[in-house]
Design an enzyme around this catalytic site. Sequence first.
Site, PDB file in Angstrom:
ATOM      1  N   SER A  81       0.874  -1.169   0.000  1.00  0.00           N
ATOM      2  CA  SER A  81       0.000   0.000   0.000  1.00  0.00           C
ATOM      3  C   SER A  81       0.909   1.216   0.000  1.00  0.00           C
ATOM      4  O   SER A  81       1.057   1.919   0.993  1.00  0.00           O
ATOM      5  CB  SER A  81      -0.928   0.005   1.216  1.00  0.00           C
ATOM      6  OG  SER A  81      -1.806   1.118   1.132  1.00  0.00           O
TER       7      SER A  81
ATOM      8  N   CYS B 294      -4.910   2.794  -9.414  1.00  0.00           N
ATOM      9  CA  CYS B 294      -4.169   2.665  -8.152  1.00  0.00           C
ATOM     10  C   CYS B 294      -5.142   2.372  -7.014  1.00  0.00           C
ATOM     11  O   CYS B 294      -6.041   3.170  -6.759  1.00  0.00           O
ATOM     12  CB  CYS B 294      -3.388   3.935  -7.839  1.00  0.00           C
ATOM     13  SG  CYS B 294      -2.506   3.771  -6.273  1.00  0.00           S
TER      14      CYS B 294
ATOM     15  N   SER C   5      -2.220  -4.197  -9.337  1.00  0.00           N
ATOM     16  CA  SER C   5      -2.341  -5.187  -8.258  1.00  0.00           C
ATOM     17  C   SER C   5      -3.810  -5.448  -7.926  1.00  0.00           C
ATOM     18  O   SER C   5      -4.679  -4.612  -8.176  1.00  0.00           O
ATOM     19  CB  SER C   5      -1.572  -4.721  -7.012  1.00  0.00           C
ATOM     20  OG  SER C   5      -2.055  -3.482  -6.566  1.00  0.00           O
TER      21      SER C   5
END
Length: 314
Positions: A70, A132, A197
């Site tokens: 993160s 993101c 991700s």
Amino acid sequence: MMCLKLNLLDHVFANPFMNAAGVLCSTEEDLRCMTASSSGALVSKSCTSAPRDGNPEPRYMAFPLGSINSMGLPNLGFDFYLKYASDLHDYSKKPLFLSISGLSVEENVAMVRRLAPVAQEKGVLLELNLSCPNVPGKPQVAYDFEAMRTYLQQVSLAYGLPFGVKMPPYFDIAHFDTAAAVLNEFPLVKFVTCVNSVGNGLVIDAESESVVIKPKQGFGGLGGKYILPTALANVNAFYRRCPDKLVFGCGGVYSGEDAFLHILAGASMVQVGTALQEEGPGIFTRLEDELLEIMARKGYRTLEEFRGRVKTIE
């Protein structure tokens, strides 16, 4: 004679391998290191108009099957990456992609307006990050299809040159259909990078009974082996649905075989994230050797001979 060379987007790539935005690409030293590696290209860290420190640490952790992060978009700010693209990068070595991840439409528009003349002069390629998952309070744009359409309309208008989009993973056939339909409305979108991700996983350490990263109560994006099947599905879904666009594969690439699978699913370029973070830039030579070995065994001379040719069971 086997060959990994590609001609894409008016550029020549020695091979299909590059870093994933975020890995080994934040500083000038990182970018020079990637340029010196045997990768076919490099992409810079997703940037915002102002520099960002990102989220508090620890914010990245790797495991045998992958990683959780993160990061929160730490970067040196758009001016730094624009200067690298205009003054510092050696384009004779390999093509450069510049990733931007503004936190609003307006921020992205302001950045691409300034990038356009440099892109025209130098040939740097834009990758627009709409995915993101790690900025608190900022949802992933590409999960909101109307917002995604607005971003692509405004960026297409302001930039006026071919560019690509970094996508989050989708998990529903209806979402593949809708996302692809939106992308297909924009002819300037020439490539689609699948995937960022897998957002908001949670890794817990049994010994300490604690999460392993600090931001967002331990929630973070998953990368590495955990996400290879998800990445392959997204690559193939967009390859099938966006016939006029290239797909760049990203997710779970540790070996030449993993790269082979991405290309078989439809990928033109193959980005490496977690494995590059863990192994370093020497990984590219190994991946090239392993991919060539597979091609030799199977009798393929070029990547085109098997790209997108994954067989289905009738």
